[in-house]
Motif scaffolding. Sequence first.
Motif, PDB file in Angstrom:
ATOM      1  N   ASN A   1       0.812  -1.208   0.000  1.00 22.03           N
ATOM      2  CA  ASN A   1       0.000   0.000   0.000  1.00 22.03           C
ATOM      3  C   ASN A   1       0.849   1.262   0.000  1.00 22.03           C
ATOM      4  OD1 ASN A   1      -2.884   0.505   0.047  1.00 22.03           O
ATOM      5  ND2 ASN A   1      -2.907  -1.278   1.412  1.00 22.03           N
TER       6      ASN A   1
ATOM      7  N   PHE B   1       2.309   2.182  -3.325  1.00 21.52           N
ATOM      8  CA  PHE B   1       1.355   2.803  -4.246  1.00 21.52           C
ATOM      9  C   PHE B   1       1.096   4.262  -3.857  1.00 21.52           C
ATOM     10  CE2 PHE B   1      -2.660   3.767  -6.295  1.00 21.52           C
ATOM     11  CZ  PHE B   1      -2.537   3.146  -7.515  1.00 21.52           C
ATOM     12  N   ASP B   2       0.992   4.509  -2.569  1.00 21.99           N
ATOM     13  CA  ASP B   2       0.796   5.894  -2.117  1.00 21.99           C
ATOM     14  C   ASP B   2       1.959   6.782  -2.556  1.00 21.99           C
ATOM     15  OD1 ASP B   2      -1.637   5.445  -0.927  1.00 21.99           O
ATOM     16  OD2 ASP B   2      -0.805   5.092   1.069  1.00 21.99           O
TER      17      ASP B   2
ATOM     18  N   MET C   1       1.693   7.646  -6.143  1.00 22.65           N
ATOM     19  CA  MET C   1       0.734   8.720  -6.393  1.00 22.65           C
ATOM     20  C   MET C   1       1.333  10.076  -6.051  1.00 22.65           C
ATOM     21  SD  MET C   1      -1.717   7.256  -7.835  1.00 22.65           S
ATOM     22  CE  MET C   1      -2.594   8.797  -8.032  1.00 22.65           C
TER      23      MET C   1
ATOM     24  N   VAL D   1       4.604  -2.416  -8.564  1.00 18.96           N
ATOM     25  CA  VAL D   1       3.679  -1.407  -8.041  1.00 18.96           C
ATOM     26  C   VAL D   1       2.523  -1.161  -9.007  1.00 18.96           C
ATOM     27  CG1 VAL D   1       3.458   0.944  -7.188  1.00 18.96           C
ATOM     28  CG2 VAL D   1       5.536  -0.353  -6.703  1.00 18.96           C
TER      29      VAL D   1
ATOM     30  N   SER E   1      -4.612  -1.346 -11.401  1.00 20.83           N
ATOM     31  CA  SER E   1      -3.754  -0.392 -10.680  1.00 20.83           C
ATOM     32  C   SER E   1      -3.522   0.856 -11.511  1.00 20.83           C
ATOM     33  CB  SER E   1      -2.406  -1.047 -10.346  1.00 20.83           C
ATOM     34  OG  SER E   1      -2.583  -2.155  -9.501  1.00 20.83           O
TER      35      SER E   1
ATOM     36  N   MET F   1      -6.699   2.901 -11.512  1.00 20.17           N
ATOM     37  CA  MET F   1      -6.881   3.558 -10.226  1.00 20.17           C
ATOM     38  C   MET F   1      -6.004   4.811 -10.140  1.00 20.17           C
ATOM     39  SD  MET F   1      -6.166   1.912  -6.444  1.00 20.17           S
ATOM     40  CE  MET F   1      -7.629   0.888  -6.297  1.00 20.17           C
TER      41      MET F   1
ATOM     42  N   LEU G   1      -7.178   7.557 -12.674  1.00 18.89           N
ATOM     43  CA  LEU G   1      -8.431   8.158 -12.234  1.00 18.89           C
ATOM     44  C   LEU G   1      -8.175   9.220 -11.175  1.00 18.89           C
ATOM     45  CD1 LEU G   1     -11.141   7.201 -13.327  1.00 18.89           C
ATOM     46  CD2 LEU G   1     -11.443   5.864 -11.247  1.00 18.89           C
ATOM     47  N   GLU G   2      -7.293   8.890 -10.240  1.00 18.00           N
ATOM     48  CA  GLU G   2      -6.995   9.834  -9.166  1.00 18.00           C
ATOM     49  C   GLU G   2      -6.243  11.057  -9.684  1.00 18.00           C
ATOM     50  OE1 GLU G   2      -5.274   8.274  -5.572  1.00 18.00           O
ATOM     51  OE2 GLU G   2      -6.526   6.471  -5.646  1.00 18.00           O
TER      52      GLU G   2
END
Lengths: 430, 430, 430, 430
Positions: free
Chosen positions: C193, C196-197, C200, C231, C237, C240, C243-244
């Motif tokens: 997690n 991935f953060d 971003m 990752v 993934s 996601m 999209l963000e």
Amino acid sequence: MSFAISADFLAAENAKLEAAQAEDYQALGRQLSRRGISIEAMTERAMTYAVAVPTWGVGTGGTRFARFPGPGEPRNIHDKLEDCGVINQLTRVTPTVSPHFPWDKVADYNALRQEAARHELGFDAVNSNTFQDQRGQRHSYKFGSLTHAVKATRMQAVEHNLECIEIGRQLGSTALTVWIADGSNFPGQSNLNAAFDRYMDSLRIVYDALPTDWLVFLEHKLYEPAFYSTVISDWGSSFMAALELGPKARCLVDLGHHAPNTNIEQIVARLIRAGKLAGFHFNDSKYGDDDLDSGSVDPFRLFLVFNELVDAELRQAEGFSPAYMIDQSHNVTDPIESLMASAIEIQRAFVQASLIDRELLSAAQDGGDVMLGHRIVKQAFITDVSPILAEARRRKGGAIDPIGLYRSSGYRAEKTKERPPVEGTSAGIV
Amino acid sequence: MSFAISADFLAAENAKLEAAQAEDYQALGRQLSRRGISIEAMTERAMTYAVAVPTWGVGTGGTRFARFPGPGEPRNIHDKLEDCGVINQLTRVTPTVSPHFPWDKVADYNALRQEAARHELGFDAVNSNTFQDQRGQRHSYKFGSLTHAVKATRMQAVEHNLECIEIGRQLGSTALTVWIADGSNFPGQSNLNAAFDRYMDSLRIVYDALPTDWLVFLEHKLYEPAFYSTVISDWGSSFMAALELGPKARCLVDLGHHAPNTNIEQIVARLIRAGKLAGFHFNDSKYGDDDLDSGSVDPFRLFLVFNELVDAELRQAEGFSPAYMIDQSHNVTDPIESLMASAIEIQRAFVQASLIDRELLSAAQDGGDVMLGHRIVKQAFITDVSPILAEARRRKGGAIDPIGLYRSSGYRAEKTKERPPVEGTSAGIV
Amino acid sequence: MSFAISADFLAAENAKLEAAQAEDYQALGRQLSRRGISIEAMTERAMTYAVAVPTWGVGTGGTRFARFPGPGEPRNIHDKLEDCGVINQLTRVTPTVSPHFPWDKVADYNALRQEAARHELGFDAVNSNTFQDQRGQRHSYKFGSLTHAVKATRMQAVEHNLECIEIGRQLGSTALTVWIADGSNFPGQSNLNAAFDRYMDSLRIVYDALPTDWLVFLEHKLYEPAFYSTVISDWGSSFMAALELGPKARCLVDLGHHAPNTNIEQIVARLIRAGKLAGFHFNDSKYGDDDLDSGSVDPFRLFLVFNELVDAELRQAEGFSPAYMIDQSHNVTDPIESLMASAIEIQRAFVQASLIDRELLSAAQDGGDVMLGHRIVKQAFITDVSPILAEARRRKGGAIDPIGLYRSSGYRAEKTKERPPVEGTSAGIV
Amino acid sequence: MSFAISADFLAAENAKLEAAQAEDYQALGRQLSRRGISIEAMTERAMTYAVAVPTWGVGTGGTRFARFPGPGEPRNIHDKLEDCGVINQLTRVTPTVSPHFPWDKVADYNALRQEAARHELGFDAVNSNTFQDQRGQRHSYKFGSLTHAVKATRMQAVEHNLECIEIGRQLGSTALTVWIADGSNFPGQSNLNAAFDRYMDSLRIVYDALPTDWLVFLEHKLYEPAFYSTVISDWGSSFMAALELGPKARCLVDLGHHAPNTNIEQIVARLIRAGKLAGFHFNDSKYGDDDLDSGSVDPFRLFLVFNELVDAELRQAEGFSPAYMIDQSHNVTDPIESLMASAIEIQRAFVQASLIDRELLSAAQDGGDVMLGHRIVKQAFITDVSPILAEARRRKGGAIDPIGLYRSSGYRAEKTKERPPVEGTSAGIV
């Protein structure tokens, strides 16, 4: 009186398409001629090709979740022969059927043979079934059949195979296909070595009972219905067994019975080299043993298999005489349509592979010209040989457009009237 | 003077852990005793187990994208032997190394053998390399080595293998491992049959040159670096080749060289049955030939392989004498740590598999008690045998906690000072 | 003076093939006309199609085991542009190149843009590289780049991406492709997690720096070089993340970056539906990210991807404007030949998919006519559209037979003279 | 009178094992204490864990080839509740059941709820079934249900789901699990985009009908029974759908519904991050959706999933509240034994993952200490937490050895007498 597609109807339908067919055939002929290929030689090759249809294939298949029956399904081996007859009548490439016992049991096999002959059909390899329990069966196959730990169960399975040989003898078959579901679902459930030893013991008896001119085809499968180990799971195991048994034992390749990413055509090449290629159960698949129509998911793979087969044929590889059969499950299509389409796709791959100039290819391969070797093979695949296939059918009395003709004939609608719906639930087993 | 971990340091570190080790060992002993198992017998078994370390494994590996060197990497076979010596010093389970040529070439192999002996190391199977071109090499292996279409290239590869045998003879090895990268990237690039025939021709010469007490290990691999076909791609091909060559040819199983979902332990069982199991290249993987640390991704799979091996050992399967080697690529860890951890995980699987009561298991299997058969096997895997492994190390003069001790010894830091950084780029090949 | 293929030579070679080409084109035209398709409309479509070539693709690739260089390889971006120019000169379907930094770094990007223009080339998406350490780089990417646990390393990777945008701006690009190798080799190495953060956080900075008319393409990959987790491992993934980030972030599909058995065309359909399809890295593969020539292993899969693309184009799906690029590794072929062949196979799939009568197909699909729906699609694939592709090339001034012409031009031999062999070893990283 | 396992019998059986259990528990406690872990805290965590049992799981499953019924199988939902009651009575970890409709239909759901309560059972998520045709059903699902091209069929499927919600409301459920078999077997059979759009239209109606405190769980599956494309085939599609529907829609992960080699624990991490993890259908598999007992094939994978779950729980990830259910097919074992064993293996993974020191792990991860991060995770997995699981059962009134006790109780033999054999064939659908 049972409905049949008449010769007149067939001729009339063909007549509508003949001009276009002739034009396409001639155009392709000119193109091939420029590439040094005789279209007539190719059409003759196409006319010699044949692949067997499975009797169980003309019924609607299903999954563990559900089965959705189609209209006018065959109710017994007699209906099945009728449907198989139509497939060959229109495609002229499926002159034999492969029966499955006890599913296709009848009282009089000589009569059945004659009945088939009236549909212009002969019998290919017979298939035994020890993956299901039959009503009243003494020993269950829940924990295995030919490899069961208990001898009585193994012997029951052996005797069923011997019975299949006897039936096949009466039907004119010369081969027995043995696929077993034996394996295990859990590590520890089964001793992997002992199970194989028991397989060999059982098969030895079957092997020794084969008539002189018979072969036994060992069919491997990676998984399903066993989900941890399967006794004859891969070509290596099949080859090991066939080698120990002797020259009458060979290895059958079902295109859907391999691990993901497997190079199947190389397995075919290896078995050819060893003189152990029994033949094929043709189908196509994307995930597992999906049993989809041949050539519907990866047509290039089918072609590459035939590239090996034609290579072996032309260099007269020793002991090369594969048996070609279709083995598919038709869950959402009219099985007759799927089998006609599939037989034609298989024949297509055979003809495409025949286009390859083997000398040019060898020269490219030996000279390290990777691109040329690949382009020669790919060029054969890209070539649209449909006019050759249609011409082969036409010349043998079949349909230029089998599916179109079948649809306009109203065959299925007639059979739906003739064959009352099959009893029983459509539910699968979850 | 080269830094080494002293016996005093080792003893002092062990002393800190001995009380806890004794307590855990006794508690496990009581539990096993209730299950009818003697912990002392298990510890003795653990002490007999050994697995070879690859000389190339102590360097940092990489991918086609990049290689990220670590500090203090070995620069040559002498440094490598030093590192391998530490691995065995602390784990006491890796008394031999497996060399690779020409990577490990030296002028005097008798001297090298003595040098290894000073590190308490012997030599396991020698590995030939015909998957790379060496500077000044006459014929390129770009399009193959032992299976190349051109005879001169094949013979060059054959001669390299003969040289490896000669080197191995001087080093005290008794086996040659042959892995070739030969295959093709495109359909049509290579004739699948002809390539195999050429493999057999080349291997025949190598086979005939083997000293009396030697074996040749044939290593198969599904793909990479060839991406369409590989000549020795699966155990079936390897088995076919080994069978034709004769009794001195056997099949080596690398755990990462199989298609997805393959049941590797069953392949092991098949090769044992045929007396053709050469041994292993241990590693772990999730996707392809990932070459990760043994037991790091699917430890139950590793255990199930040993379940077959212990089964074969205890029933004294004919011709059963597998060679155990590690073959991993350490891209992100200290290779010494990874090799110590891996050797212990392999030994763990061996001991766990030894816990199984084979009679009880057979009875469950023969009686169709699926759940019991599975639980017997699973129970052995669930058992934490760490105290047995630690005790085996302790009794043989190794470390109770090898990685902890290695870290506190400062070995890597010392070597970083002693070994100037290796020249060259860290870039891979994309 | 640098050798170039002259317009005269091209015309002379074409002249030899024009009669045959005309004959095949007319024959196909008649056949298509009967099927209700205008061949001229198809040729016009073929002429509009374009796919970008990667600058790194004109060099010989390799694996972790070895790289076998070819003769006359490009030594720098200038040589690469020359080779890319030839590819487009002959195929007329690759008018842009996709550069990679720092590999293609130069002092003056305006000059580079003009140099490309002299080869009739423009610049497509720019690619950043944070999967290798560059000489003198402050922070290593051994344990990650944009997702590294240490902020300074992440920021170094971010800044490299910002620099790529700036270079791309000067080159006339309007997109940045971000592929990172970040992931882990062992369970426990990385917090899935948190990684991935951090991705971003890093991407957000890059995203915010995009010029108004730019897009960022996020490229996912299942594995390699990370062998346990990656990752951005799958389209979920990637989606996601895109999209963000916002409307300027889209998902790039590399055909070789998926798990075995994945239905890639459905992923394409999903991304189209979401308005998030960035475009493609085309190649073909059998096992992993094999990076083989497009259409060489599973041409039907490539066609089915284009079936979705043409479907979306014709129904004017919102936000649909995919970028087409080739991304392959040419290990055993002349890269120029492979790229020409690949570009044509991609164009072939586009034209074949354009043959489909979308109304007929919809009717079959909505009416539950499975066989008809399938046959419509398959019929388009079976059609040999080679004459259309040749005609499109011919009309745009390219070669009727690009590979044949390239070979007879002697281009590679001339370049081998002009370009002294590249220094360095051919050895891979094991 | 129906046979039940008495509290006295349970107590007597436990009494035989209590001394050994106490000894093992204390020994483990001492070892954990040295590692800084309180065994009491772990036992308390184990006691809080719960996983639901599927009503359909207590019957014998099968494959498309065959179903081999076991003795004393439940004949209806009442028998099923009885069997599920035993599972919880002995394991104390399965206090709820997940029903499936129309399979579990009854006239009075309030009565059913009370009946379940008498077995100390509650109801978990309700499951709809639109993958089979029911007798007398107006529209067939042969070509789809919620995504069928014909609106009337879609609405029939929607209404079934609405009915399931209503039933679930009466049973005390708060979630609806929707798994559909919709997809296609052939390229061209279905428009991939249109099918998804229809899915959204149908689901929107279901979503809007959810009671305030309900959730809908969307379950994806790669393939089977559809063999070319599946509408909700992967977590990306499921996520896309759940996102569009709104906060009450979440994504359910069945461990067997992924492509080969997929890193499932990372998918779990992604869904947790998005607040979209509905929960699980636990099982294990080697090939496809094998539906084997949880933890029987790859126990480390199960553990790694729980590593993510415990990580999310401890850092109190927003919206994290997964529903745990078992979904298996028991083809060769006593379903009660398999479900008990599976529930315990799931609980084992939960407790093992709870052993991890999250701070130490984070530090290793952030510091680039790959080996330490891995060893921390692996050490937790290696630890044999059986004494903790047994103690949790014992303290909650369950059995120290559930399978042993179940076998000695004679429950199955009694039920075989009470429940006459189920009618119908054992044959599968080929």
